[in-house]
Design an enzyme around this catalytic site. Structure first.
Site: not given
Length: 831
Positions: A522, A524, A528, A542, A641
């Site tokens: 899982q 954000g 997937v 995704k 990120d």
């Protein structure tokens, strides 16, 4: 005058002798009695392919004598003094008085010997063109000893792997203890000849992997074993105690060999002469099901199922509670016992046992070869009270099994047909199910047709109402700036002609209609799923959550950014889907999941532990991927990120950066940019980015520094909660650095303590990356140069930013959106 001529003659003779010595010594491939090979000298085979040298593993002070390839891409293939390293460079190789090849230390003490007996007065050691170091009796040319009879971890052509009765020897591959320690490790590999010959890898003497039986061409338990990969392999079995495996391979200047590495993987390495670099073209174990006895007795393993273990038909878990938890070691037991009476005349008609056919199977261990024709294999098994399964395979013949069925596996292709013996009641259940299906299916179909008819009529009426409404609305005028749906607006912002488009139906079929069992993780903004395309390619899908208002911008951003990138350390985007209001991205499937699963204790089994050499490869791979984003790609990209869960690992644990939904492209002449929408993950965001929204290459460097320290320590940056007086991993690392106790930071499971200097250097670089002010941090190019020692002298680090959470924003300041600390494309599988 005579004196002058005499001097000239003497000088000419001396020059000739020196030249002769240099020429013969430079091309020498042998050493005789009273000759010494010093630490700085080398024996080179006549064809210049192999050399015998003194060498020192990387970051080790120990010295060994071994054979390696004589080329730029050097690989050690044999080590003499594996368990008795030399401590300095004063060692020598020579022939002793008793004719043995020996290695002497600086004090003249033997640390290794060929141990031939009885003694031979006149012998010579020669390095052959095959890579075999042989010791010969000069008087008879008889081979007294050879390195091919004392294998290390590498397997070259013409080596014999197995048992040779003529020499009363058993040859096994023996792994190194670690990548820098060639002493005997935990793993060995060889031929098991108790039944039909198979290759085994053993771990501390217990089976770790097996190849399945040999069919005179391939091992049938290795689906990828074809003539392309295994050209020239042969098994010699004289049925009198001599069984060995060998191969002869020739492909121009290309070289192929096998190596059993320190973690128990048997790898095939191929050297392309034009590239002059090694590539791993095949490796085993290749998936979880390859590990021996994974699902216990009467269990079957399928790497494409979830969970991977199931009981064979007619069997049930021996311990249901443990089975549900994923502990499958106890295996399965029969639901119904077999008939005790095997005499057909005493068995009621239709009450006798039967055989269930299982296709594409790796047949169980302990096969018994039976001299039966194909048409008699089943009947002979049926008449044998102990026979519980049989299989007939061309090139092998009839195989029977007794006792338990161990190490069975379901293949997607290849394998053999396995017939297992079941009680007659199992066949009755099967027949009953078929009858029930014949009755129930027509009834269900009738009901479904009726429901569909009803729904169709309602939809038709609704469609007509909409059509009338549109006709009325068409009479009104709309402004030219009328907005289409959000999906259509998003699509117009991106050029999709360069990116393959997958249909919704294709991805639904590939993921079993996005079934829960196909779910990998899982992220954000959605889930997937693992999928498999019709041509057999495995993918990760995704899927953006339709119920979430977030993620629309991230989806389009990821399409724009990653579709233009190509690098071995970046996850490859294969295509997308934009049908039915859906937004899905299709990626290459990464079988080893995300890095956080290995670092933070999700997998505690020894075979999934990352030793230091693997961590170094992962660190450098992430750095190369980041360097490509910042400097080498057509676009200049800030990831924003970077974290452990966004680092995915391929089957060989090579890292790939993923999840570019938050990435930003900046101009080539820009050093930094600002945003009012701060995105990222607590613990990884640079302080200037979290507080002011200012991001640059240096904000990614900060995230890389945090990740580097996590890889070294095996702990999350945000896992401390005031532990040891520290707010974060960075604070703890800084405290230990100042107290000169940096060893305490290192993951306790890392045992390569002799690499203290290298680990200390990596911590130093990590602290330089997480310094509080961006201008103090090095760029990625400099970081890589520091890690690889191209830059040797490192500056002292300044105090890092300790906070793990950004300060709450004030009115008018940047709005912060934080990613959940899960992987955006997490490849998760049951273990």
């Amino acid at each position: 005058m005579k004196l002058s001529l005499s001097c000239k003659n003497i000088l000419l003779c001396c020059a000739f002798l020196v030249l002769f010595f240099l020429i013969t010594n430079a091309s020498s491939d042998s050493i005789s009695i009273n000759e010494f090979l010093q630490d700085s000298e080398t024996l080179v085979s006549n064809n210049k392919t192999f050399k015998l040298v003194f060498f020192c593993p990387e970051n080790s002070a120990n010295r060994y004598v071994g054979i390696m390839f004589n080329m730029k891409s050097q690989s050690v293939i044999w080590v003499a003094n594996r368990d008795q390293p030399l401590q300095d460079s004063s060692g020598r190789v020579t022939i002793s008085e008793d004719g043995n090849l020996v290695i002497l230390n600086g004090q003249g003490k033997s640390v290794w010997s060929s141990n031939i007996s009885p003694a031979v007065r006149n012998s010579t050691a020669q390095l052959l063109d095959t890579g075999n170091l042989v010791l010969k009796d000069n008087s008879s040319e008889r081979v007294l000893w050879e390195s091919f009879s004392d294998l290390s971890d590498s397997y070259l052509q013409n080596m014999k792997l197995g048992t040779d009765k003529s020499t009363n020897t058993t040859n096994l591959l023996k792994s190194w203890r670690s990548p820098v320690d060639p002493s005997d490790g935990s793993f060995s590999a060889g031929i098991q000849t108790e039944t039909i010959p198979q290759i085994f890898i053993w771990k501390n003497g217990l089976p770790h992997w097996r190849s399945g039986p040999w069919d005179k061409q391939v091992f049938i338990g290795v689906p990828n074993m074809t003539s392309f990969y295994f050209s020239g392999f042969e098994l010699v079995n004289d049925n009198m105690g001599t069984t060995y495996f060998y191969y002869s391979y020739y492909q121009g200047d290309d070289i192929l060999y096998l190596v059993l590495n320190s973690t128990g993987f048997l790898q095939q390495k191929y050297l392309y002469a034009r590239k002059n670099e090694w590539e791993v073209t095949w490796a085993t174990p290749s998936n979880e099901c390859d590990f021996y006895r994974k699902c216990g007795p009467f269990g079957s393993c399928d790497s494409e199922s979830s969970p991977i273990c199931s009981c064979l038909q007619g069997f049930k878990p021996k311990n249901q509670e443990e089975w549900v938890k994923g502990n499958w070691t106890n295996g399965c037991i029969r639901k119904t016992v077999l008939e005790k009476e095997r005499n057909n005349s005493n068995i009621e008609q239709g009450k006798q046992d039967w055989f269930l056919k299982l296709q594409s199977m790796k047949v169980p261990d302990y096969p018994i070869w039976v001299p039966s024709a194909k048409e008699d294999c089943e009947s002979d098994c049926f008449r044998n009270f102990s026979c519980i399964a049989y299989s007939y395979y061309r090139g092998i013949g009839c195989m029977h099994w007794e006792g338990s069925l161990i190490d069975s596996q379901k293949f997607s292709k290849g394998g053999a047909d396995l017939f297992i013996r079941l009680a007659y009641t199992e066949q009755e259940k099967k027949k009953s199910n078929k009858v029930a299906i014949r009755i129930i299916v027509p009834i269900i179909c009738t009901i479904v047709i009726a429901i569909l008819g009803y729904i169709s009529s309602k939809l038709l009426a609704k469609h007509r109402g909409r059509k009338r409404k549109r006709e009325l609305l068409s009479k009104k005028s709309f402004p030219s700036y009328y907005k289409l749906s959000l999906a259509r607006d998003d699509i117009n912002r991106v050029k999709f002609e360069d990116l393959p488009i997958y249909s919704f139906d294709m991805l639904a079929n590939a993921t079993d209609n996005f079934h829960l069992s196909s779910k990998l993780g899982q992220g954000g903004f959605g889930s997937v799923y693992k999928g498999k395309l019709p041509e057999g390619q495995e993918i990760a899908v995704k899927r953006l959550s339709q119920s979430s208002g977030q993620g629309q911008e991230e989806f389009m951003n990821e399409v724009v950014v990653i579709s233009k990138l190509q690098h071995r350390n970046l996850v490859r985007l294969l295509g997308c889907c934009i049908e039915r209001g859906e937004k899905m991205l299709v990626y290459e499937y990464m079988p080893k999941r995300s890095l956080d699963a290995y670092l933070f204790g999700v997998h505690i089994e020894e075979e999934y532990f990352l030793d230091w050499s693997k961590r170094v490869i992962i660190i450098e791979g992430i750095g190369r991927g980041l360097l490509y984003l910042h400097r080498d790609s057509r676009l200049r990209i800030i990831h924003r990120d970077l974290k452990a869960s966004n680092i995915l690992l391929d089957e060989y644990l090579n890292p790939k950066i993923s999840d570019f939904g938050m990435a930003r492209i900046i101009a080539g002449n820009q050093d930094q940019a600002n945003t009012i929408r701060v995105v990222g993950t607590y613990g990884y965001m640079a302080p200037e980015y979290a507080m002011t929204g200012r991001f640059s290459e240096k904000s990614d460097v900060y995230s890389f520094g945090v990740l580097l320290l996590e890889i070294i320590s095996g702990r999350r940056n945000t896992s401390f909660y005031q532990e040891d007086g520290a707010l974060s991993l960075l604070a703890w690392a800084w405290k230990l650095w100042n107290e000169n106790k940096i060893v305490e930071l290192v993951d306790s499971k890392i045992i390569e303590l002799q690499l203290k200097k290298e680990i200390h250097r990596c911590v130093h670089v990590g602290l330089l990356c997480v310094q509080e002010y961006a201008e103090d941090r090095p760029n990625v190019s400099t970081v890589l140069s520091m890690l690889t020692r191209e830059i040797d002298d490192l500056p002292s680090p300044k105090q890092p930013a300790f906070t793990t959470r950004p300060t709450p924003s004030k009115k008018g300041s940047s709005r912060i959106q934080v990613s959940v600390n899960d992987v955006s494309i997490t490849i998760m599988e049951a273990r």
